[in-house]
Design a protein around this motif. Structure first.
Motif, PDB file in Angstrom:
ATOM      1  N   PRO A 114       0.841  -1.201   0.000  1.00 26.91           N
ATOM      2  CA  PRO A 114       0.000   0.000   0.000  1.00 26.91           C
ATOM      3  C   PRO A 114       0.879   1.256   0.000  1.00 26.91           C
ATOM      4  CG  PRO A 114      -0.643  -1.513   1.776  1.00 26.91           C
ATOM      5  CD  PRO A 114       0.669  -1.990   1.237  1.00 26.91           C
ATOM      6  N   ILE A 139      -3.580   3.687   8.129  1.00 31.84           N
ATOM      7  CA  ILE A 139      -3.233   2.959   9.356  1.00 31.84           C
ATOM      8  C   ILE A 139      -1.896   3.499   9.815  1.00 31.84           C
ATOM      9  CG2 ILE A 139      -2.727   0.714  10.394  1.00 31.84           C
ATOM     10  CD1 ILE A 139      -4.842  -0.457   9.021  1.00 31.84           C
ATOM     11  N   LYS A 141       1.265   2.879  11.917  1.00 30.18           N
ATOM     12  CA  LYS A 141       1.966   1.731  12.506  1.00 30.18           C
ATOM     13  C   LYS A 141       3.290   2.206  13.086  1.00 30.18           C
ATOM     14  CE  LYS A 141       0.241  -1.263   8.781  1.00 30.18           C
ATOM     15  NZ  LYS A 141       0.471  -2.464   7.976  1.00 30.18           N
ATOM     16  N   HIS A 152       3.141  -3.423  18.072  1.00 32.41           N
ATOM     17  CA  HIS A 152       1.924  -3.935  17.432  1.00 32.41           C
ATOM     18  C   HIS A 152       0.753  -2.967  17.598  1.00 32.41           C
ATOM     19  CE1 HIS A 152       3.499  -7.858  16.395  1.00 32.41           C
ATOM     20  NE2 HIS A 152       3.948  -8.034  17.619  1.00 32.41           N
ATOM     21  N   PHE A 175      -5.172   2.735   4.143  1.00 29.71           N
ATOM     22  CA  PHE A 175      -6.024   1.591   4.461  1.00 29.71           C
ATOM     23  C   PHE A 175      -6.649   1.110   3.150  1.00 29.71           C
ATOM     24  CE2 PHE A 175     -10.189  -0.212   5.329  1.00 29.71           C
ATOM     25  CZ  PHE A 175      -9.916  -1.105   6.347  1.00 29.71           C
ATOM     26  N   VAL A 176      -6.566  -0.190   2.924  1.00 29.51           N
ATOM     27  CA  VAL A 176      -7.111  -0.754   1.676  1.00 29.51           C
ATOM     28  C   VAL A 176      -8.264  -1.695   2.031  1.00 29.51           C
ATOM     29  CG1 VAL A 176      -6.567  -2.167  -0.359  1.00 29.51           C
ATOM     30  CG2 VAL A 176      -4.827  -0.617   0.579  1.00 29.51           C
ATOM     31  N   HIS A 178     -10.444  -4.737   1.989  1.00 29.26           N
ATOM     32  CA  HIS A 178     -10.030  -6.077   1.536  1.00 29.26           C
ATOM     33  C   HIS A 178     -11.013  -7.155   1.979  1.00 29.26           C
ATOM     34  CE1 HIS A 178      -8.173  -5.230   5.444  1.00 29.26           C
ATOM     35  NE2 HIS A 178      -8.222  -6.538   5.690  1.00 29.26           N
ATOM     36  N   ILE A 182      -7.660 -11.568   5.825  1.00 31.38           N
ATOM     37  CA  ILE A 182      -6.230 -11.447   5.522  1.00 31.38           C
ATOM     38  C   ILE A 182      -5.698 -12.842   5.214  1.00 31.38           C
ATOM     39  CG2 ILE A 182      -5.444 -11.683   7.923  1.00 31.38           C
ATOM     40  CD1 ILE A 182      -3.497  -9.424   7.370  1.00 31.38           C
ATOM     41  N   SER A 199      -9.649 -10.074   9.588  1.00 30.36           N
ATOM     42  CA  SER A 199      -8.860  -8.849   9.602  1.00 30.36           C
ATOM     43  C   SER A 199      -9.760  -7.679   9.956  1.00 30.36           C
ATOM     44  CB  SER A 199      -8.242  -8.682   8.210  1.00 30.36           C
ATOM     45  OG  SER A 199      -7.513  -7.499   8.112  1.00 30.36           O
ATOM     46  N   LEU A 200      -9.304  -6.468   9.715  1.00 30.63           N
ATOM     47  CA  LEU A 200     -10.152  -5.301   9.957  1.00 30.63           C
ATOM     48  C   LEU A 200     -11.273  -5.274   8.922  1.00 30.63           C
ATOM     49  CD1 LEU A 200      -7.682  -2.327  10.489  1.00 30.63           C
ATOM     50  CD2 LEU A 200      -9.021  -3.524  12.219  1.00 30.63           C
ATOM     51  N   PHE A 217      -6.005  -0.219  17.731  1.00 29.78           N
ATOM     52  CA  PHE A 217      -6.148  -1.674  17.806  1.00 29.78           C
ATOM     53  C   PHE A 217      -4.771  -2.326  17.842  1.00 29.78           C
ATOM     54  CE2 PHE A 217      -5.866  -0.652  13.326  1.00 29.78           C
ATOM     55  CZ  PHE A 217      -5.086  -1.663  12.797  1.00 29.78           C
ATOM     56  N   VAL A 220      -5.042  -7.752  15.441  1.00 32.52           N
ATOM     57  CA  VAL A 220      -6.422  -8.099  15.079  1.00 32.52           C
ATOM     58  C   VAL A 220      -6.616  -9.587  14.821  1.00 32.52           C
ATOM     59  CG1 VAL A 220      -8.313  -7.569  13.501  1.00 32.52           C
ATOM     60  CG2 VAL A 220      -6.447  -5.959  13.791  1.00 32.52           C
ATOM     61  N   ILE A 271      -3.233  -8.847   1.737  1.00 31.50           N
ATOM     62  CA  ILE A 271      -4.667  -8.541   1.589  1.00 31.50           C
ATOM     63  C   ILE A 271      -4.979  -8.391   0.102  1.00 31.50           C
ATOM     64  CG2 ILE A 271      -5.038  -7.527   3.877  1.00 31.50           C
ATOM     65  CD1 ILE A 271      -4.647  -4.751   2.715  1.00 31.50           C
ATOM     66  N   ILE A 283       1.466  -6.448   3.501  1.00 31.32           N
ATOM     67  CA  ILE A 283       1.446  -5.373   4.499  1.00 31.32           C
ATOM     68  C   ILE A 283       2.378  -5.636   5.680  1.00 31.32           C
ATOM     69  CG2 ILE A 283      -0.856  -4.483   3.951  1.00 31.32           C
ATOM     70  CD1 ILE A 283      -1.879  -6.193   6.350  1.00 31.32           C
ATOM     71  N   ASP A 284       2.843  -6.862   5.841  1.00 36.10           N
ATOM     72  CA  ASP A 284       3.633  -7.177   7.037  1.00 36.10           C
ATOM     73  C   ASP A 284       4.453  -8.442   6.776  1.00 36.10           C
ATOM     74  OD1 ASP A 284       4.461  -7.099   9.728  1.00 36.10           O
ATOM     75  OD2 ASP A 284       2.718  -8.224  10.458  1.00 36.10           O
TER      76      ASP A 284
END
Ligand SMILES: O=P(O)(O)O[C@@H]1[C@@H](OP(=O)(O)O)[C@H](OP(=O)(O)O)[C@H](O)[C@H](OP(=O)(O)O)[C@H]1OP(=O)(O)O
Ligand SMILES: Nc1ncnc2c1ncn2[C@@H]1O[C@H](COP(=O)(O)OP(=O)(O)O)[C@@H](O)[C@H]1O
Ligand SMILES: [Mg+2]
Ligand SMILES: [Mg+2]
Length: 369
Positions: A114, A139, A141, A152, A175-176, A178, A182, A199-200, A217, A220, A271, A283-284
């Motif tokens: 993203p 988001i 982070k 986190h 934020f995408v 999705h 995830i 996921s979110l 958060f 998640v 995602i 994303i991670d």
């Protein structure tokens, strides 16, 4: 003659040791000639062993020094994985840089990361120009991803005015949407497994009931249902109905990442962009994730250990590892079994014990020797 056993010393934080070192793993490994032995991190590493291999998720300068000394005294031992390679995952910018550099030929699907920026100080946070081109919500982070609870702690931020509540250094990532699912892709050497997790929820569901413009958060996909941000959304959503990403596509990405990260043990979060159904965003990336959550993790890990034991002697220094360089283990990866191709198993299934598909796949040289 006595059976030749392969001894793996492990250095893990207590929580990790508890989840990963289960009796079922230890006994399966032992039955196949692999001994898993705890390293007491309060005692000098050199006083312990002998170890053919060190498996670790343990940090700090002292530990790194001990690994260097251990390597000097035990040049034939394997260290999984190299602290330098692991380190790259401790910063959310360098972590995803490798994804941007990855080239994979695929006609149907595309991948990337993203849009994101890094903010190092409060002034820049107030500077609207710094965020130009970035679409809200984002988001936030923590830049550092060192496994601490703090690293986190995330926030979904709906407008620029709310950014002042954040503490830099942070990464602001678009934020995408999705579909609230995830994909987690686990890599263990040549083995790849993809699972679905919650996921979110998509916007505007995520925004529902939020008046502050910012929603905090943490972890998640590991939350219990009661803790879910918007439980009603998850009830409506059918995890089972979500289509998995194509197996060969995920495997190609995993293989590419493994090579460029020079790591054997990691997972990555993916995602699928709801707007472009064939676009995937990474994303991670996490070092030595919660493998015990993978169904049948004992066999996957034991197979991997056996591969290490079998191939250890044929492991060579990589051409780019300079003599005396503070690189431990990074110059060692499992060599391929045949010169240029081999058959390997890739699995895709659902997280909660659902359908599982195992396919034999042909792949090109998965790791360099
Ligand atoms: O503890 P678990 O099983 O939830 O595993 C965590 C991972 O969960 P996952 O396997 O992706 O579901 C978790 O992954 P996420 O960051 O949640 O994507 C991390 O890898 C975490 O390690 P760290 O805190 O970043 O050092 C992992 O924690 P550690 O066990 O390594 O402390
Ligand atoms: N760009 C994004 N768009 C939508 N959801 C995201 C995005 N980045 C993270 N998330 C959600 O936030 C969760 C945590 O983010 P992640 O970067 O994976 O941090 P952690 O290292 O704590 O797992 C993800 O599992 C996902 O649910
Ligand atoms: Mg994650
Ligand atoms: Mg992570």
């Amino acid at each position: 003659m006595a059976e030749r056993r392969f001894c793996i010393g492990y250095a893990l934080a207590p929580k990790k040791q508890q989840s990963f070192i289960q009796d079922s793993l230890v006994s399966l490994a032992a039955s196949r000639g692999i001994d898993l032995v705890r390293i007491d991190t309060d005692r000098p590493l050199l006083d312990q062993g002998p170890f053919d291999c060190i498996l670790h998720k343990y940090y700090g300068e002292d530990w790194r020094k001990q690994l260097i000394e251990f390597r000097v005294k035990n040049p034939n031992a394997l260290i999984l994985d190299s602290p330098d390679s692991i380190e790259r995952l401790h910063n959310r910018i360098s972590m995803l840089q490798v994804v941007s550099e990855l080239k994979i030929d695929n006609a149907n699907e595309s991948f990337g990361i993203p849009k994101q920026i890094v903010i190092y100080d409060k002034e820049t946070l107030f500077d609207r120009q710094a965020c130009e081109g970035l679409k809200f919500p984002v988001i936030a982070k923590p830049l550092v991803a060192d496994g601490s609870a703090k690293s986190h702690k995330m926030a979904l931020v709906f407008n620029h005015d709310c950014l002042n509540k954040l503490k830099p250094p942070i990464v602001l990532q678009e934020f995408v949407n999705h579909g609230g699912i995830i994909f987690k892709v686990y890599v263990v050497g040549q083995y790849v497994k993809c699972v679905k997790r919650k996921s979110l929820p998509d916007e505007p569901e995520a925004k529902l009931g939020n008046v502050e413009g910012l929603l905090s958060f943490s972890q998640v996909s590991n939350l219990t249902p009661r803790e879910k941000i918007n439980d009603k959304f998850y009830k409506m959503m059918q995890l089972d109905d979500t289509e998995m990403p194509p197996l060969s596509f995920v495997t190609d990405i995993a293989r590419g990442l493994r090579r460029s990260l020079n790591l054997n043990l990691f997972n990555f979060d993916v995602i699928r962009d709801s707007k472009i159904g064939t676009r995937y965003l990474i994303i991670d990336i996490n070092y030595f994730p919660g493998y015990a959550k993978m169904p049948g993790y004992e066999k996957v890990l034991t197979d991997f250990f056996c591969d290490l034991a079998q191939n250890k002697d044929s492991m060579k220094k990589s051409p780019d590892a300079k003599e005396g360089e503070d690189k431990i283990g990074s110059d060692r990866q499992l060599p391929v079994k045949t010169a240029d191709q081999e058959t390997r198993k890739t699995a895709i299934d659902e997280d909660d014990g659902g359908q599982s598909v195992n396919r034999e796949m042909k792949e090109e040289t998965p790791v360099r020797d």
